[in-house]
Structures are given as structure tokens and as C-alpha cells.
Enzyme design. Sequence first.
Site, PDB file in Angstrom:
ATOM      1  N   CYS A 109       0.809  -1.222   0.000  1.00  0.00           N
ATOM      2  CA  CYS A 109       0.000   0.000   0.000  1.00  0.00           C
ATOM      3  C   CYS A 109       0.842   1.272   0.000  1.00  0.00           C
ATOM      4  O   CYS A 109       0.309   2.368  -0.193  1.00  0.00           O
ATOM      5  CB  CYS A 109      -0.936   0.007   1.200  1.00  0.00           C
ATOM      6  SG  CYS A 109      -2.050  -1.413   1.263  1.00  0.00           S
ATOM      7  N   HIS A 124      -9.162   3.658  -1.332  1.00  0.00           N
ATOM      8  CA  HIS A 124      -7.813   3.117  -1.134  1.00  0.00           C
ATOM      9  C   HIS A 124      -7.398   2.262  -2.329  1.00  0.00           C
ATOM     10  O   HIS A 124      -7.345   1.034  -2.224  1.00  0.00           O
ATOM     11  CB  HIS A 124      -7.807   2.299   0.162  1.00  0.00           C
ATOM     12  CG  HIS A 124      -6.479   1.759   0.558  1.00  0.00           C
ATOM     13  ND1 HIS A 124      -5.281   2.280   0.112  1.00  0.00           N
ATOM     14  CD2 HIS A 124      -6.148   0.701   1.372  1.00  0.00           C
ATOM     15  CE1 HIS A 124      -4.281   1.586   0.648  1.00  0.00           C
ATOM     16  NE2 HIS A 124      -4.779   0.624   1.393  1.00  0.00           N
TER      17      HIS A 124
END
Length: 413
Positions: free
Chosen positions: A86, A357
Amino acid sequence: MGNIYIAGIAMTVFGRHLERSIDDLAGEALRGALQDAGCEAADIGTAFYAGITNGQLQGQLSIPGQVVFSKIGIEGIPVFNVENACASGSTAVHLAVQQLRAGACDVALALGAEKMNVADKAKSLALFEAGWDVSRVEENFATLARLGEGVEPPPGSESDRPYSRFMKIYAAMCRYHMKTFGTTQRQIAAVSAKNHQHSVHNPHSQFRKPFTIEEVLAAPPITYPITLPMCAPVTDGAAAAIICTEEGLRRIGADRKRSIRIAASVIRSFTHRPLDAPEKSIGHLAALQAYEQAGLGPDDMDVAEVHDASAMGEIIQAENLGLVPFGQGGPAAERGDFTLGGRIPINTSGGLESKGHPLGATGIGQLYELVTQLRGEAGLRQVLGARHAIQENGGGLQGHEEAALAVHILSKT
């Protein structure tokens, strides 16, 4: 060492783009960043592509950046593919900064893009299972799940629908913080409600529905103390940044008033720290390094974007960044310290919980928000007089913490 600037930055709307390809999303972000910087694709000397889903979800196991860039007008220059879970987008920015400091070019591109919403939802969720040591999955899970021991979940606080096993880990981290510092579920819900309120004013956000604390607490449970609005969704989207040296700014004729200086760029990897030593956490050590690099401190920060894949992440990272003392993130959230108009506004974009996200694009999306704030162009979510901003973006898990973590400090020139 000369200054490095973000001259142009752009992002797509984050969300469920079922009819759009990853190339289409990446192209929109690139065109927006080029227009923002006032330059052409031919001005870029090096490009960094951040993406995680290309292999598993699109079948492009190798050279994803070269393939995507070939379809949106970038060719003939060095292209580097970046995968750091991420934190991939922030890592791409960090590497672009290093390339510029090394004198390899004077204008660089960092672009992250993901297409996560596909017909087979299980394949999307399986991506998260790759964010740790896959040879020790059950051992990893057992170690992290033990963090939550000592806090008994109340009846009815577990979802009967499938969800990422990482949410169980986030919940265990929540419960560890609860038993160690007295953090409450209501304080965690205050973070989520605040971020959903912020997202109402962000046209790039996946969700723009406001929630109260009571509505967050009453929402469908995932696993205690996490409810659905406390979690980041599965998201498609792209973001891109044009990053320049002083010479690069002059060459492309960038608007100096809208060019934002990268005062610090730090990447760190995990250590096998003791669980009861938060001052040795990767996030805190990276923040200290960034403050030293920038010649600034926590009290100088006017606005922050932090990694809140679950709402608890904001509390933990606010503490790691020194914006509040360890153990005080929950009470500060409940008091409204992190709210727009509060002492230190955090996640004015809505955060990952609301803005979305899209993994490799997430870090650059965070920087988009901070650049927008420092330019004074954030509209109804503007932090008045903002001059310095800090970003934190983590990726993967090793031991008790993130496998990789980035911190950037941006300053208005």
C-alpha cells in the site's frame, strides 16, 4: 543539495469504475498532472509506475508500467516499476526524488493506478493476503491476532459476511490499544465520523455521505471494535505527480507560486521491535527522520494525511508522527482536535475510509490533498493559512508493524 518540488499533481475520482480500464484511469491522472504543471509528456526524463493489481487482476505480471505508459503517451525514457504494497505510490515519489537529487534528470513522473473492482471479488480480497510473509501465513496471523487478547468482543459484533482477514488484524491492534491506553470504541468511531464528514467536501472521494458517531457505532459490524464505515473500501483510481528540480521548474516554465517543496522524503522498513515500545515503531522513527531532514517539528505541521485503512490507523499514526503523545490519539479524536478547524486537522480528504484506497495510487492521492491544501485550493475543506503538511503511508505487515512506511513533509514556497 537543491530543492525538489511538486510542480503538477492530479488524481481521478476514486471509486468503483466498472466500465473503465486501468489505462484509461492512468491516462486521466497523467493528463491532469501535465496540465497542472504546464508541461508536456516529452519533458519527463524518468517515470515510476506504482501498481499492485496489474498482475493478479489483469494478468500483466511483468512490465506493467511500460505497458500502461505505452498507451498514454510515455515512451523512450527509463521506466521503473514499483511494488511496496500500500506504500507503492509514496515509494514511487521517494524514488523520483532520489533520481532528481542524483542528477539523472530534472523532471520525473510518479504515477499509481489500480483497477481493483473486478467480477471475481475473492481475487481482489486475496491481494491483501500477499502483504506479509506468505510462507508463514498462519504464524503471522496467530501472532498478530494475539494482540487483541484481553478484550472480549460483545455479542453481535462479528460480521457473518466474508471480509479480508487483515480486518481481524486491524481489530486486534484496536483492542491492544484499548487495553494499553484506555482507547474506546467511541473514540475510534469519532475518527470515522470525522473523516466521512470531511469527505462530503471532496469531489474526488469515493464516499461523500456524512455519518455521526452514533451512526458509525450502529453500522453493520465487521469485527469488534470495527464497523463498516471504519474500513477503507475496495477502490479503483489513479494519481500522478510531476516532480522537478529548480532547473526543471525553470525549463518547463512552472508557476512557482503553485509549486510545493518536498521538504522531506523518508522510507523505512520494519524492525523486530518490542511490542511495548511504540517509540521504536517504524512510523515514529520515520517521522523523526523526516522532521530532522526538513528542519521542522510536529508543532510546525498545519495539516496531515495518514494511512487509515481502518479508523484506528489514524489514531496510531497521529501518535507516531508526534502530533499527540502516545496513548492520547483517542481522546484527541473525541475532542475534535483532528477535525477541520481543530488543533491539527488530519485526513481533510476523508482519508482512506471515505476517499478510497486504490493501493498503488493511495500515497500520491494523499499528496494531492496536501498540495491542494498548501496551495489554498481546497475549498470548503481548506485549512486556513496552511504552510507545512505531513503525509504517512504504510504498506504490508512484518512483525508487529508495517513492512514499509513512507513519510513526506511538504512546504509552501
